[in-house]
Design a protein around this motif. Structure first.
Motif, PDB file in Angstrom:
ATOM      1  N   MET A   7      -2.588  -3.940   7.372  1.00 57.02           N
ATOM      2  CA  MET A   7      -2.267  -2.752   7.381  1.00 57.02           C
ATOM      3  C   MET A   7      -2.919  -1.844   8.136  1.00 57.02           C
ATOM      4  O   MET A   7      -4.200  -2.288   8.632  1.00 57.02           O
ATOM      5  N   ASN A  31      -6.507  -7.447   9.690  1.00 56.68           N
ATOM      6  CA  ASN A  31      -6.167  -6.630   8.703  1.00 56.68           C
ATOM      7  C   ASN A  31      -4.687  -6.322   8.840  1.00 56.68           C
ATOM      8  O   ASN A  31      -4.077  -5.535   9.535  1.00 56.68           O
ATOM      9  N   SER A  69       2.660   1.238   3.335  1.00 56.56           N
ATOM     10  CA  SER A  69       3.862   0.509   3.504  1.00 56.56           C
ATOM     11  C   SER A  69       4.990   0.882   2.558  1.00 56.56           C
ATOM     12  O   SER A  69       6.229   0.547   3.015  1.00 56.56           O
ATOM     13  N   SER A 106      -6.570  -3.064   2.488  1.00 57.42           N
ATOM     14  CA  SER A 106      -5.298  -3.745   1.974  1.00 57.42           C
ATOM     15  C   SER A 106      -5.949  -5.361   1.400  1.00 57.42           C
ATOM     16  O   SER A 106      -7.087  -5.624   1.538  1.00 57.42           O
ATOM     17  N   ASN A 144       0.117  -1.314  -6.076  1.00 57.58           N
ATOM     18  CA  ASN A 144      -0.690  -2.420  -6.082  1.00 57.58           C
ATOM     19  C   ASN A 144      -0.266  -3.771  -6.493  1.00 57.58           C
ATOM     20  O   ASN A 144      -0.765  -4.716  -6.297  1.00 57.58           O
ATOM     21  N   THR A 168       0.861  -1.169   0.171  1.00 58.80           N
ATOM     22  CA  THR A 168      -0.174   0.063  -0.110  1.00 58.80           C
ATOM     23  C   THR A 168       0.989   1.307   0.206  1.00 58.80           C
ATOM     24  O   THR A 168       2.093   1.126  -0.025  1.00 58.80           O
TER      25      THR A 168
END
Length: 286
Positions: free
Chosen positions: A101, A99, A13, A105, A73, A10
């Motif tokens: 993130m 999740n 990240s 995500s 992505n 993402t």
């Protein structure tokens, strides 16, 4: 079936944003569940693509590109390798995952190829056989990473004299030391030379960052009488395998069997004349 479970990257990240302590705890608990279920083989988080590189192949040309890469992505921020019974089982586990993130995500699941999938192009089985050899080699290398190898010196009755000399002149540190008279089990009849009752049966010596093991041996010599390589394996299966392999074409001088100092211990001389002592650590869990 083996699957790779990929946490897609993402913007967060890729910016190097670290997860919160709560998320780290939740992911740790999830990983523990995977381990307890016996399906997790490995799993790691990946640094942002700015820390990575890509190599592009075009014919015989190779070009290197340094990150970051813009297709967020399409990037992977972390992964697991699982062994599951079906894709449905993998999906059920992924749905239980927190999740990964701090924002919305995606997690992608992809099955690994098996050699059976290549049967059409490997009609004679040569590639499959080569893969089997590689897998066995990797398994051996992985298991041997837990193995220790030490020199074991035999001083023929002068071990304590040698220890004191090395202690004085090269800073040797004497660790555990056991004399034949300290043995909790009697020595076999006739194996120990007269006057050797108080000689050194086994000791450990550290010089710098190296460990040496030493003994007077059981004979009545008065000079250095040689050495063995002492190899400590992590599991009984590995000890049995290594002992059988090294003794093939050689000579077993003491069968691999339980002793008071090791769950399994044996001695042999291999086909090249090298003496080996094969053992398990004292606190080995089978």
């Amino acid at each position: 079936m083996k699957v790779m479970v990929m946490i897609k990257g993402t913007a967060n990240s890729e910016a190097g944003e670290l997860p919160s302590q709560a998320l780290m705890t939740a992911m740790g608990n999830f990983n523990q569940q995977l381990v307890d279920a016996g399906i997790m083989e490995s799993g790691e988080g990946l640094k942002p693509s700015s820390a990575g590189f890509r190599v592009r192949f075009s014919g015989d040309k190779r070009s290197v590109m340094q990150g970051p890469f813009v297709e967020t992505n399409e990037l992977i921020a972390g992964y697991w390798v699982w062994n599951v019974s079906s894709m449905d089982e993998a999906l059920e586990w992924v749905k239980k995952c927190p999740n990964p993130m701090m924002v919305d995500s995606d997690i992608e699941i992809r099955p690994f190829y098996n050699m059976e999938d290549f049967a059409e192009v490997d009609s004679n089985g040569e590639i499959s056989a080569q893969e089997d050899v590689l897998r066995e080699t990797i398994a051996v290398q992985k298991s041997m990473q837990q193995t220790t190898l030490n020199n074991y010196l035999f001083f023929g009755g002068r071990c304590e004299e040698a220890l004191n000399y090395y202690k004085q002149h090269i800073g040797a540190k004497i660790g555990m030391l056991m004399r034949f008279s300290d043995s909790p089990e009697p020595m076999p009849e006739g194996i120990l030379a007269p006057g050797f009752e108080n000689k050194v049966m086994h000791c450990e010596v550290t010089v710098g960052d190296s460990k040496i093991m030493a003994s007077d041996g059981c004979g009545d010599g008065t000079t250095f009488s040689g050495f063995s390589l002492a190899i400590t394996l992590a599991t009984e299966q590995e000890a049995q395998k290594v002992f059988a392999t090294l003794s093939d074409g050689g000579q077993v001088t003491m069968p691999l069997e339980p002793t008071f100092w090791s769950p399994l211990y044996g001695q042999l001389i291999d086909q090249f004349g090298v003496a080996w002592m094969v053992m398990l650590p004292e606190a080995n869990n089978k």
